[in-house]
Design a protein around this motif. Structure first.
Motif, short mmCIF file in Angstrom:
data_model
loop_
_atom_site.label_atom_id
_atom_site.label_comp_id
_atom_site.label_asym_id
_atom_site.label_seq_id
_atom_site.Cartn_x
_atom_site.Cartn_y
_atom_site.Cartn_z
N UNK A 154 0.85 -1.39 -0.06
CA UNK A 154 -0.02 0.03 -0.20
C UNK A 154 0.71 1.16 0.03
N UNK A 155 0.45 2.28 -1.05
CA UNK A 155 1.17 3.48 -1.24
C UNK A 155 0.69 4.72 -0.58
N UNK A 156 1.56 5.77 -0.42
CA UNK A 156 0.79 6.84 -0.07
C UNK A 156 -0.16 7.53 -1.18
N UNK A 157 -1.10 8.39 -0.74
CA UNK A 157 -2.07 9.04 -1.53
C UNK A 157 -1.73 9.82 -2.59
N UNK A 158 -2.04 9.71 -3.86
CA UNK A 158 -1.80 10.75 -4.67
C UNK A 158 -2.15 12.17 -4.06
N UNK A 159 -1.27 13.23 -4.65
CA UNK A 159 -1.21 14.41 -4.27
C UNK A 159 -0.05 14.93 -3.30
N UNK A 160 0.51 13.63 -2.84
CA UNK A 160 1.75 13.73 -1.86
C UNK A 160 2.87 13.87 -2.73
N UNK B 211 9.45 4.32 -10.20
CA UNK B 211 8.88 3.14 -10.71
C UNK B 211 8.99 3.29 -12.51
N UNK B 212 8.98 4.51 -12.91
CA UNK B 212 9.01 4.98 -14.27
C UNK B 212 10.52 4.71 -14.71
N UNK B 213 11.44 5.06 -13.97
CA UNK B 213 12.55 4.95 -14.10
C UNK B 213 13.10 3.45 -14.23
N UNK B 214 12.65 2.54 -13.24
CA UNK B 214 12.73 1.15 -12.99
C UNK B 214 12.27 0.32 -14.26
N UNK B 215 11.16 0.90 -14.85
CA UNK B 215 10.43 0.15 -16.09
C UNK B 215 11.24 0.66 -17.08
N UNK B 216 11.76 1.67 -17.10
CA UNK B 216 12.73 1.64 -18.46
C UNK B 216 14.22 1.54 -18.50
N UNK B 217 14.67 0.86 -17.31
CA UNK B 217 15.87 0.66 -16.88
C UNK B 217 16.45 -0.82 -17.92
N UNK C 232 5.57 12.37 -1.77
CA UNK C 232 6.05 10.96 -1.56
C UNK C 232 5.68 10.04 -2.62
N UNK C 233 4.39 9.92 -3.19
CA UNK C 233 3.99 9.17 -4.21
C UNK C 233 4.22 9.56 -5.29
N UNK C 234 4.58 10.96 -5.59
CA UNK C 234 5.13 11.43 -6.71
C UNK C 234 6.67 10.77 -7.02
N UNK C 235 7.40 10.83 -5.90
CA UNK C 235 8.73 10.28 -5.97
C UNK C 235 8.73 8.81 -6.37
N UNK C 236 7.69 8.07 -5.70
CA UNK C 236 7.66 6.70 -5.88
C UNK C 236 7.29 6.20 -7.19
N UNK C 237 6.45 7.19 -8.03
CA UNK C 237 5.92 7.01 -9.46
C UNK C 237 7.20 7.23 -10.32
N UNK C 238 7.82 8.14 -10.15
CA UNK C 238 8.94 8.62 -10.86
C UNK C 238 9.99 7.41 -10.72
#
Length: 272
Positions: free
Chosen positions: A250-256, A266-272, A258-264
């Motif tokens: 379970x991750x932090x809510x959108x709008x934080x 995840x995007x870097x890992x997906x393209x790694x 923290x969630x923005x960092x996690x999403x970024x």
């Protein structure tokens, strides 16, 4: 004539941040910040006399009113401000954060910290002034870092003690307050090592976010794992681990941020 009245009415409209006991009045129909003319919102004259302008949003003034009690008014009812995270425009949420912090500032600076005399509110800026010793105070802002850490195609996520003890199992990134005489980068490296026992490299700044709980300014970073195995500080962290991007808790809510960092990450890992 009706068009002229509409223009006049629009000029009198404002955003109203009415706060009592760290909660804010929200309009009951859509849980939004009250907006409109003071008369149509049925705001008592006694409240209007103490209003403080804290800025503008969408070309309309924003007023803070600190209420002495949590009475319910016709324009809405008191709610926890956190419920608006991710539900309203970020600029408006930041204005809400400003209102909360200014309200807390006036509440906690009624007396001079230097001589103990009664403080007076400065009319032309958000400040308190002591006429006895000329000491002046401004709202406190506490700088802190928040960092998401990547290791190959995994991200480090932690369950903090405060979340575990409140039965709110949210896994998030690491954060901590900057100490006196410390750079942001030194703070980041210290906090990471203290909380999970690892060292990081390739520190990249992402952005900042005002965080009014109660008066933080979050500086957000992403970093890569350098060395060390996870060893948590049990006073701060209940558990921490490396998580694959396709197997997340379970991750932090959108709008934080923290969630923005996690999403970024995840995007870097997906393209790694």
């Amino acid at each position: 004539m009706s068009d002229a009245l509409n223009v006049m009415g629009a000029k009198n409209k404002a955003w109203w941040f009415i706060i009592a006991h760290k909660k804010i009045i929200l309009q009951e129909l859509d849980e939004s910040i009250p907006y409109g003319d003071a008369t149509e919102l049925s705001l008592p004259a006694s409240m209007l006399r103490s209003k403080i302008k804290i800025g503008e949003y969408q070309s309309h003034p924003c007023y803070l009113i600190v209420a002495s009690d949590a009475s319910t008014f016709k324009c809405g009812s008191y709610q926890n401000a956190r419920i608006l995270l991710g539900k309203i425009d970020e600029t408006l949420f930041n204005m809400l954060g400003r209102a909360l912090q200014v309200a807390l500032f006036y509440q906690t600076h009624q007396y001079c910290g230097q001589c103990g005399e009664k403080m007076q509110r400065v009319e032309w800026e958000i400040a308190c002034h002591c006429s006895a010793c000329a000491h002046r105070c401004y709202p406190r802002i506490s700088p802190c870092i928040i960092v998401a850490i990547r290791k190959d195609k995994e991200i480090l996520l932690a369950l903090h003690q405060r979340h575990y003890q409140s039965n709110e199992e949210i896994y998030t990134v690491l954060a901590g307050f900057v100490e006196a005489g410390e750079t942001l980068e030194e703070c980041l490296q210290r906090e990471v090592y203290e909380e999970v026992g690892i060292k990081v490299k390739n520190i990249r700044y992402v952005r900042s976010q005002p965080w009014p709980f109660p008066h933080s300014l979050m500086m957000a970073y992403i970093a890569d794992h350098d060395s060390g195995e996870i060893c948590v500080d049990e006073d701060e962290i209940y558990s921490a681990a490396w998580y694959a991007i396709d197997n997340l808790p379970a991750l932090p809510n959108k709008g934080t941020v923290a969630r923005e960092l996690i999403n970024q990450v995840l995007a870097e890992c997906d393209s790694f």
